[in-house]
Design a protein around this motif. Structure first.
Motif, PDB file in Angstrom:
ATOM      1  N   PRO A 195       4.102 -23.209 -13.114  1.00  0.00           N
ATOM      2  CA  PRO A 195       3.659 -24.576 -12.807  1.00  0.00           C
ATOM      3  C   PRO A 195       2.803 -24.701 -11.549  1.00  0.00           C
ATOM      4  N   THR A 196       2.795 -23.692 -10.669  1.00  0.00           N
ATOM      5  CA  THR A 196       1.989 -23.776  -9.445  1.00  0.00           C
ATOM      6  C   THR A 196       0.738 -22.899  -9.505  1.00  0.00           C
ATOM      7  N   HIS A 197       0.439 -22.348 -10.660  1.00  0.00           N
ATOM      8  CA  HIS A 197      -0.715 -21.462 -10.800  1.00  0.00           C
ATOM      9  C   HIS A 197      -1.976 -22.308 -10.988  1.00  0.00           C
ATOM     10  N   GLU A 198      -2.840 -22.339  -9.991  1.00  0.00           N
ATOM     11  CA  GLU A 198      -3.980 -23.251 -10.003  1.00  0.00           C
ATOM     12  C   GLU A 198      -5.020 -22.887 -11.057  1.00  0.00           C
ATOM     13  N   ASP A 199      -5.265 -21.601 -11.268  1.00  0.00           N
ATOM     14  CA  ASP A 199      -6.266 -21.229 -12.272  1.00  0.00           C
ATOM     15  C   ASP A 199      -5.843 -21.686 -13.662  1.00  0.00           C
ATOM     16  N   LEU A 200      -4.576 -21.469 -14.007  1.00  0.00           N
ATOM     17  CA  LEU A 200      -4.099 -21.895 -15.323  1.00  0.00           C
ATOM     18  C   LEU A 200      -4.156 -23.414 -15.444  1.00  0.00           C
ATOM     19  N   ALA A 201      -3.796 -24.111 -14.368  1.00  0.00           N
ATOM     20  CA  ALA A 201      -3.861 -25.571 -14.397  1.00  0.00           C
ATOM     21  C   ALA A 201      -5.294 -26.053 -14.604  1.00  0.00           C
ATOM     22  N   CYS A 211     -11.616 -31.628 -25.066  1.00  0.00           N
ATOM     23  CA  CYS A 211     -11.078 -32.131 -26.334  1.00  0.00           C
ATOM     24  C   CYS A 211     -11.090 -33.660 -26.368  1.00  0.00           C
ATOM     25  N   GLY A 212     -11.683 -34.290 -25.358  1.00  0.00           N
ATOM     26  CA  GLY A 212     -11.736 -35.744 -25.302  1.00  0.00           C
ATOM     27  C   GLY A 212     -10.471 -36.383 -24.771  1.00  0.00           C
ATOM     28  N   ARG A 213      -9.637 -35.612 -24.079  1.00  0.00           N
ATOM     29  CA  ARG A 213      -8.340 -36.115 -23.594  1.00  0.00           C
ATOM     30  C   ARG A 213      -8.356 -36.170 -22.068  1.00  0.00           C
ATOM     31  N   GLN A 214      -9.188 -37.056 -21.551  1.00  0.00           N
ATOM     32  CA  GLN A 214      -9.371 -37.158 -20.108  1.00  0.00           C
ATOM     33  C   GLN A 214      -8.077 -37.537 -19.402  1.00  0.00           C
ATOM     34  N   ALA A 215      -7.327 -38.485 -19.958  1.00  0.00           N
ATOM     35  CA  ALA A 215      -6.081 -38.918 -19.319  1.00  0.00           C
ATOM     36  C   ALA A 215      -5.073 -37.773 -19.230  1.00  0.00           C
ATOM     37  N   ASP A 216      -4.967 -36.966 -20.293  1.00  0.00           N
ATOM     38  CA  ASP A 216      -4.056 -35.823 -20.266  1.00  0.00           C
ATOM     39  C   ASP A 216      -4.518 -34.779 -19.266  1.00  0.00           C
ATOM     40  N   ALA A 217      -5.824 -34.610 -19.148  1.00  0.00           N
ATOM     41  CA  ALA A 217      -6.353 -33.659 -18.167  1.00  0.00           C
ATOM     42  C   ALA A 217      -5.997 -34.092 -16.745  1.00  0.00           C
ATOM     43  N   LEU A 218      -6.137 -35.377 -16.451  1.00  0.00           N
ATOM     44  CA  LEU A 218      -5.780 -35.888 -15.122  1.00  0.00           C
ATOM     45  C   LEU A 218      -4.277 -35.786 -14.879  1.00  0.00           C
ATOM     46  N   ASP A 219      -3.493 -35.989 -15.938  1.00  0.00           N
ATOM     47  CA  ASP A 219      -2.043 -35.853 -15.811  1.00  0.00           C
ATOM     48  C   ASP A 219      -1.662 -34.413 -15.487  1.00  0.00           C
ATOM     49  N   ALA A 220      -2.373 -33.437 -16.049  1.00  0.00           N
ATOM     50  CA  ALA A 220      -2.105 -32.034 -15.746  1.00  0.00           C
ATOM     51  C   ALA A 220      -2.333 -31.753 -14.265  1.00  0.00           C
ATOM     52  N   TYR A 221      -3.346 -32.389 -13.685  1.00  0.00           N
ATOM     53  CA  TYR A 221      -3.593 -32.237 -12.248  1.00  0.00           C
ATOM     54  C   TYR A 221      -2.435 -32.794 -11.441  1.00  0.00           C
ATOM     55  N   HIS A 222      -1.932 -33.944 -11.827  1.00  0.00           N
ATOM     56  CA  HIS A 222      -0.834 -34.557 -11.077  1.00  0.00           C
ATOM     57  C   HIS A 222       0.453 -33.743 -11.204  1.00  0.00           C
ATOM     58  N   ARG A 223       0.674 -33.122 -12.363  1.00  0.00           N
ATOM     59  CA  ARG A 223       1.845 -32.251 -12.508  1.00  0.00           C
ATOM     60  C   ARG A 223       1.721 -31.044 -11.578  1.00  0.00           C
ATOM     61  N   LEU A 224       0.528 -30.491 -11.480  1.00  0.00           N
ATOM     62  CA  LEU A 224       0.314 -29.377 -10.552  1.00  0.00           C
ATOM     63  C   LEU A 224       0.573 -29.828  -9.121  1.00  0.00           C
ATOM     64  N   ALA A 227       4.279 -30.086  -8.494  1.00  0.00           N
ATOM     65  CA  ALA A 227       4.932 -28.776  -8.463  1.00  0.00           C
ATOM     66  C   ALA A 227       4.631 -28.046  -7.160  1.00  0.00           C
ATOM     67  N   LEU A 228       3.382 -28.103  -6.711  1.00  0.00           N
ATOM     68  CA  LEU A 228       3.023 -27.459  -5.450  1.00  0.00           C
ATOM     69  C   LEU A 228       3.778 -28.067  -4.278  1.00  0.00           C
ATOM     70  N   ARG A 229       3.901 -29.383  -4.294  1.00  0.00           N
ATOM     71  CA  ARG A 229       4.616 -30.056  -3.201  1.00  0.00           C
ATOM     72  C   ARG A 229       6.100 -29.691  -3.226  1.00  0.00           C
ATOM     73  N   ALA A 230       6.699 -29.687  -4.413  1.00  0.00           N
ATOM     74  CA  ALA A 230       8.130 -29.434  -4.523  1.00  0.00           C
ATOM     75  C   ALA A 230       8.485 -27.981  -4.226  1.00  0.00           C
ATOM     76  N   GLU A 231       7.682 -27.032  -4.718  1.00  0.00           N
ATOM     77  CA  GLU A 231       8.042 -25.627  -4.601  1.00  0.00           C
ATOM     78  C   GLU A 231       7.483 -24.956  -3.358  1.00  0.00           C
ATOM     79  N   LEU A 232       6.311 -25.379  -2.908  1.00  0.00           N
ATOM     80  CA  LEU A 232       5.640 -24.683  -1.813  1.00  0.00           C
ATOM     81  C   LEU A 232       5.311 -25.581  -0.630  1.00  0.00           C
ATOM     82  N   GLY A 233       5.526 -26.874  -0.772  1.00  0.00           N
ATOM     83  CA  GLY A 233       5.149 -27.787   0.288  1.00  0.00           C
ATOM     84  C   GLY A 233       3.654 -27.802   0.527  1.00  0.00           C
ATOM     85  N   ALA A 234       2.881 -27.598  -0.547  1.00  0.00           N
ATOM     86  CA  ALA A 234       1.424 -27.473  -0.434  1.00  0.00           C
ATOM     87  C   ALA A 234       0.735 -28.514  -1.301  1.00  0.00           C
ATOM     88  N   GLN A 235      -0.580 -28.581  -1.148  1.00  0.00           N
ATOM     89  CA  GLN A 235      -1.415 -29.472  -1.939  1.00  0.00           C
ATOM     90  C   GLN A 235      -2.394 -28.636  -2.757  1.00  0.00           C
TER      91      GLN A 235
END
Length: 291
Positions: A195-201, A211-224, A227-235
């Motif tokens: 969940p914290t792997h930036e390249d995969l995200a 695929c025309g799913r802009q909202a889902d793409a933005l949601d994937a960014y917010h999940r990253l 996860a970064l904040r919770a696991e690494l305290g990073a942005q």
């Protein structure tokens, strides 16, 4: 003799697996294989097998394990030489001799290196195929049936990291080839595992966006970001922040490179299929790095 570490440990000769069954001998063989053709010192073997609490008889025990490993690899008792002759005694240590093509890890790494050279020449289709062929060599997690000590664990982490980098490189190439629909299931599985792997995200964001799913793409960014904040305290890195901004602005550079659509053949029907059907097929082919 063929050695395999890309999954369960095996050492096969004449169709017979001669890998030892005793846990510490398997651990020793695994460490020697990940350091093939290099000397592993007795001190390193002691640290690997007993970490920070070795018994007073540790050196003697290492000698015994080496003798037993030689016999096990030979499969012919003390006089066998086929496997036993590969395990050499060096100054204060031991070296396992592995010929080119004998160790699946070496073959895998050679294919990945070749793929990188091919991609550097701009041959995207061939490079992606070569990376997929390398991925297909894995039969499960690295040394899945060996309990590692500190040295083996450290070496395994490097190999697993490089494996994930190769997978990410292949996905990046597939995105360049317009295969975003095909990648969705795989990318969802990979980002769930990492969940914290930036390249995969970023790959998932681009695939969803195309695929025309802009909202889902933005949601994937917010999940990253969460996860970064919770696991690494990073942005997220500035690079991911820029990608997020480009998606909000629907920047043209996020579209497929020019000429890709005309170059597609086998994946063309999938690329123009309705999003729901394409996502369903991609989900059916989702893969996991855990094998």
């Amino acid at each position: 003799m063929e050695f395999r570490v890309l999954g369960p440990l095996s050492a096969t000769a004449s169709g017979v697996d001669r890998a030892p069954t005793a846990p510490k001998q398997r651990q020793m063989l695994a460490l020697l294989l990940l350091n093939a053709n290099r000397t592993v010192s007795r001190a390193q073997l002691v640290e690997e097998l007993w970490e920070y609490s070795p018994p007073s008889s540790a050196i003697a025990a290492v000698h015994t394990y080496v003798m037993q490993l030689r016999r096990t690899l030979s499969g012919c008792g003390a006089r066998g030489v086929e496997g036993a002759g590969r395990l050499l005694t060096r100054h204060q240590g031991y070296q396992l001799v592995v010929e080119p093509g004998d160790l699946d890890l070496d073959v895998y790494e050679g294919r990945v290196t070749l793929a990188r050279d091919i991609l550097a020449r701009g041959e995207l289709h061939r490079g992606a195929e070569q990376l997929r062929a390398a991925e297909d060599m894995w039969r499960g997690d690295l040394l899945v049936d060996v309990v590692p000590g500190p040295l083996l664990q450290a070496a395994m982490e490097v190999i697993d990291r490089d494996r994930l980098a190769a997978v990410s490189r292949r996905i990046h190439t597939d995105l360049q080839l317009g295969r975003h629909h095909e990648l969705l299931g795989e990318l969802r599985a990979l980002t769930h595992q990492h969940p914290t792997h930036e390249d995969l995200a970023s790959h998932l964001m681009i695939a969803l966006y195309r695929c025309g799913r802009q909202a889902d793409a933005l949601d994937a960014y917010h999940r990253l970001r969460l996860a970064l904040r919770a696991e690494l305290g990073a942005q997220p890195s500035p690079r991911l922040g820029e990608l997020h901004g480009d998606m909000l602005a629907a920047h043209p550079r996020l579209e497929l490179p020019s000429g890709v659509w005309g170059a597609l053949s086998l994946s063309l029907d999938l690329a123009v299929a309705p999003f729901g059907a394409a996502a369903a097929r991609a989900g059916a082919t989702a893969v996991s790095l855990s094998g």
